[in-house]
Motif scaffolding. Structure first.
Motif, mmCIF file in Angstrom:
data_model
loop_
_atom_site.group_PDB
_atom_site.id
_atom_site.type_symbol
_atom_site.label_atom_id
_atom_site.label_comp_id
_atom_site.label_asym_id
_atom_site.label_seq_id
_atom_site.Cartn_x
_atom_site.Cartn_y
_atom_site.Cartn_z
ATOM 1 N N GLN A 39 0.812 -1.080 0.141
ATOM 2 C CA GLN A 39 -0.061 -0.198 -0.192
ATOM 3 C C GLN A 39 0.754 1.098 -0.062
ATOM 4 O O GLN A 39 1.945 1.340 0.799
ATOM 5 C CB GLN A 39 -0.854 -0.031 1.377
ATOM 6 C CG GLN A 39 -1.630 1.251 1.583
ATOM 7 C CD GLN A 39 -2.708 0.930 2.428
ATOM 8 O OE1 GLN A 39 -3.599 -0.082 2.579
ATOM 9 N NE2 GLN A 39 -2.736 1.650 3.489
ATOM 10 N N GLU A 76 10.041 -4.318 -3.377
ATOM 11 C CA GLU A 76 9.302 -5.587 -3.790
ATOM 12 C C GLU A 76 9.027 -6.474 -2.701
ATOM 13 O O GLU A 76 9.573 -6.357 -1.582
ATOM 14 C CB GLU A 76 10.255 -6.337 -4.422
ATOM 15 C CG GLU A 76 10.420 -5.918 -6.044
ATOM 16 C CD GLU A 76 11.209 -6.821 -7.029
ATOM 17 O OE1 GLU A 76 11.568 -6.463 -8.226
ATOM 18 O OE2 GLU A 76 11.576 -7.968 -6.474
ATOM 19 N N LYS A 79 5.381 -8.488 -5.882
ATOM 20 C CA LYS A 79 4.715 -7.164 -6.374
ATOM 21 C C LYS A 79 5.720 -6.169 -6.427
ATOM 22 O O LYS A 79 6.786 -6.139 -5.208
ATOM 23 C CB LYS A 79 3.668 -6.693 -5.473
ATOM 24 C CG LYS A 79 2.379 -7.800 -5.497
ATOM 25 C CD LYS A 79 1.903 -7.586 -6.807
ATOM 26 C CE LYS A 79 0.667 -8.757 -6.942
ATOM 27 N NZ LYS A 79 0.292 -9.104 -8.284
ATOM 28 N N ILE A 92 6.682 -1.997 -6.544
ATOM 29 C CA ILE A 92 6.164 -0.376 -6.546
ATOM 30 C C ILE A 92 7.694 0.343 -6.766
ATOM 31 O O ILE A 92 8.743 0.367 -6.272
ATOM 32 C CB ILE A 92 5.815 0.023 -5.287
ATOM 33 C CG1 ILE A 92 4.178 -0.572 -5.279
ATOM 34 C CG2 ILE A 92 5.468 1.696 -5.293
ATOM 35 C CD1 ILE A 92 3.670 -0.197 -3.811
ATOM 36 N N ASP A 152 4.075 -2.743 -10.591
ATOM 37 C CA ASP A 152 2.756 -2.868 -10.621
ATOM 38 C C ASP A 152 2.241 -1.442 -10.427
ATOM 39 O O ASP A 152 1.154 -1.300 -10.815
ATOM 40 C CB ASP A 152 2.387 -3.874 -9.267
ATOM 41 C CG ASP A 152 2.720 -5.152 -9.631
ATOM 42 O OD1 ASP A 152 2.056 -5.819 -10.273
ATOM 43 O OD2 ASP A 152 3.917 -5.569 -8.731
ATOM 44 N N LEU A 153 3.013 -0.717 -9.825
ATOM 45 C CA LEU A 153 2.634 0.752 -9.686
ATOM 46 C C LEU A 153 3.912 1.715 -9.908
ATOM 47 O O LEU A 153 5.068 1.303 -9.342
ATOM 48 C CB LEU A 153 2.119 1.069 -8.348
ATOM 49 C CG LEU A 153 1.723 2.601 -7.970
ATOM 50 C CD1 LEU A 153 0.524 2.931 -8.615
ATOM 51 C CD2 LEU A 153 1.434 2.738 -6.179
ATOM 52 N N ARG A 193 2.005 -1.638 -14.837
ATOM 53 C CA ARG A 193 0.531 -1.537 -14.859
ATOM 54 C C ARG A 193 -0.158 -0.489 -14.455
ATOM 55 O O ARG A 193 -1.283 -0.284 -14.989
ATOM 56 C CB ARG A 193 0.199 -2.536 -13.679
ATOM 57 C CG ARG A 193 0.287 -4.215 -14.260
ATOM 58 C CD ARG A 193 -0.035 -5.297 -13.107
ATOM 59 N NE ARG A 193 -1.365 -4.966 -12.603
ATOM 60 C CZ ARG A 193 -1.563 -5.359 -11.334
ATOM 61 N NH1 ARG A 193 -0.566 -5.956 -10.887
ATOM 62 N NH2 ARG A 193 -2.806 -5.287 -10.953
ATOM 63 N N LYS A 194 0.184 0.558 -13.565
ATOM 64 C CA LYS A 194 -0.495 1.908 -13.380
ATOM 65 C C LYS A 194 0.544 2.867 -13.145
ATOM 66 O O LYS A 194 1.760 2.588 -12.514
ATOM 67 C CB LYS A 194 -1.193 1.428 -12.005
ATOM 68 C CG LYS A 194 -2.057 2.589 -11.730
ATOM 69 C CD LYS A 194 -3.216 2.169 -10.447
ATOM 70 C CE LYS A 194 -3.997 3.250 -10.246
ATOM 71 N NZ LYS A 194 -5.006 3.074 -9.283
ATOM 72 N N TRP A 230 -3.005 4.024 -2.694
ATOM 73 C CA TRP A 230 -2.968 2.973 -3.690
ATOM 74 C C TRP A 230 -2.858 1.588 -3.132
ATOM 75 O O TRP A 230 -1.876 1.558 -2.564
ATOM 76 C CB TRP A 230 -2.121 3.328 -4.890
ATOM 77 C CG TRP A 230 -2.299 4.287 -5.711
ATOM 78 C CD1 TRP A 230 -3.484 4.668 -6.439
ATOM 79 C CD2 TRP A 230 -1.718 5.638 -5.512
ATOM 80 N NE1 TRP A 230 -3.266 5.847 -7.050
ATOM 81 C CE2 TRP A 230 -2.436 6.415 -6.736
ATOM 82 C CE3 TRP A 230 -0.596 6.140 -5.043
ATOM 83 C CZ2 TRP A 230 -1.918 7.848 -6.812
ATOM 84 C CZ3 TRP A 230 -0.203 7.412 -5.188
ATOM 85 C CH2 TRP A 230 -0.734 8.303 -6.169
ATOM 86 N N LYS A 231 -3.569 0.617 -3.459
ATOM 87 C CA LYS A 231 -3.116 -0.698 -3.056
ATOM 88 C C LYS A 231 -2.715 -1.712 -4.180
ATOM 89 O O LYS A 231 -3.317 -1.463 -5.358
ATOM 90 C CB LYS A 231 -4.407 -1.469 -2.397
ATOM 91 C CG LYS A 231 -4.863 -0.750 -1.058
ATOM 92 C CD LYS A 231 -6.149 -1.605 -0.560
ATOM 93 C CE LYS A 231 -6.735 -0.667 0.551
ATOM 94 N NZ LYS A 231 -5.908 -0.686 1.743
ATOM 95 N N VAL A 232 -1.499 -2.205 -3.685
ATOM 96 C CA VAL A 232 -1.199 -3.030 -4.896
ATOM 97 C C VAL A 232 -1.283 -4.747 -4.456
ATOM 98 O O VAL A 232 -0.583 -4.872 -3.285
ATOM 99 C CB VAL A 232 0.476 -2.796 -5.268
ATOM 100 C CG1 VAL A 232 1.022 -3.886 -6.285
ATOM 101 C CG2 VAL A 232 0.326 -1.766 -6.060
ATOM 102 N N GLU A 233 -2.115 -5.571 -5.015
ATOM 103 C CA GLU A 233 -2.215 -6.974 -4.558
ATOM 104 C C GLU A 233 -2.190 -7.685 -5.470
ATOM 105 O O GLU A 233 -2.450 -7.605 -6.639
ATOM 106 C CB GLU A 233 -3.753 -6.945 -3.929
ATOM 107 C CG GLU A 233 -3.840 -6.191 -2.605
ATOM 108 C CD GLU A 233 -5.070 -5.803 -1.822
ATOM 109 O OE1 GLU A 233 -6.159 -5.867 -2.897
ATOM 110 O OE2 GLU A 233 -5.330 -5.643 -0.716
#
Ligand SMILES: [Zn+2]
Ligand SMILES: [Zn+2]
Length: 254
Positions: free
Chosen positions: A2, A152, A156, A158, A178-179, A214-215, A251-254
């Motif tokens: 998050q 990481e 995941k 960021i 992922d973000l 991804r985002k 932002w949540k990354v799951e």
């Protein structure tokens, strides 16, 4: 994982806002990415500062680290009253030496960790560990030593660009994110200022597109801009989702 925005304005905040700072949480790890003015106050809306695992300062421009001087006193008090006896990991770039040495003196409350790239010319980057997360650093294009950071956790990833001008060197570092939290300091109309080590929103979109993230979350905004224009310019270059940072945004990354 998050990511919570604590401040997104540079080099000064809008009314009631704060300069760059982001709380990244994964498992039991609470990592503060940059600590600009106003960040410590906003942090405490989300987390007790005693629960921080580490702080990463991307570079020593004032708007990215001045609340370290406040955090230092908070930690000093917590050490005295026994509510947080252990020192806090503080990751700092190698310079400029005057600013770095000033911060490195606070060894009563901080455990100073050095950010250094293994190979500044190539694609090598430093790998380390903070709490339960893998941490990587990559030098960016900026007038003083500045590092993008990738975190990481459980597969995941960021990535935070920190401050940077355009460089294709960043693309492999951002790949698979992922973000992507990407600086978008400038709009197309002010593109001439990009030479000073910043990205236009369009370039931020282009980086995200080339890296296939991804985002894309944009941040590091000039306070006088209409951010609808910033978002539009990034979206033109990126096929995925574009979002804008704002204090309190999660932002949540799951
Ligand atoms: Zn900067
Ligand atoms: Zn900046």
């Amino acid at each position: 994982m998050q990511l919570t925005v604590l401040g997104c304005w540079a080099p000064y905040p809008r009314a009631g806002g704060a300069c760059p700072g982001y709380l990244l949480q994964a498992g039991t790890t609470n990592l503060l990415l940059d600590c600009g003015n106003g960040v410590l106050g906003n942090l405490q809306k989300h987390l007790d500062f005693r629960k921080l695992t580490g702080v990463v300062i991307s570079h020593l421009h004032p708007d990215h680290y001045y609340d370290i001087f406040c955090l230092r006193h908070a930690l000093g008090g917590a050490k005295r009253d026994g509510s947080r006896p252990e020192s806090l990991e503080l990751w700092l770039p190698e310079g400029p030496s005057e600013a770095r040495e000033q911060l490195a003196r606070y060894q009563d409350v901080f455990l100073i960790k050095a950010i250094t790239a293994q190979n500044r010319a190539g694609q090598g980057w430093l790998e380390s560990q903070v709490g339960e997360c893998k941490l990587q650093f990559m030098p960016t294009e900026h007038p003083l030593p500045c590092y993008a950071a990738a975190v990481e956790f459980q597969g995941k990833r960021i990535v935070y660009t920190a401050d940077t001008g355009w460089t294709a060197r960043l693309v492999p570092f951002l790949r698979g994110a992922d973000l992507l939290l990407c600086e978008a300091s400038l709009q197309e109309a002010d593109a001439a200022y990009a030479a000073a080590g910043h990205l236009t929103a369009g370039q931020a979109g282009e980086l995200a597109q080339q890296a296939g993230v991804r985002k894309l979350a944009l941040t590091h905004f000039w306070p006088e801009y209409n951010l609808a224009v910033t978002k539009q310019e990034a979206q033109r270059a990126f096929d995925g989702v574009v979002d804008l940072a704002a204090e309190g945004k999660v932002w949540k990354v799951e």
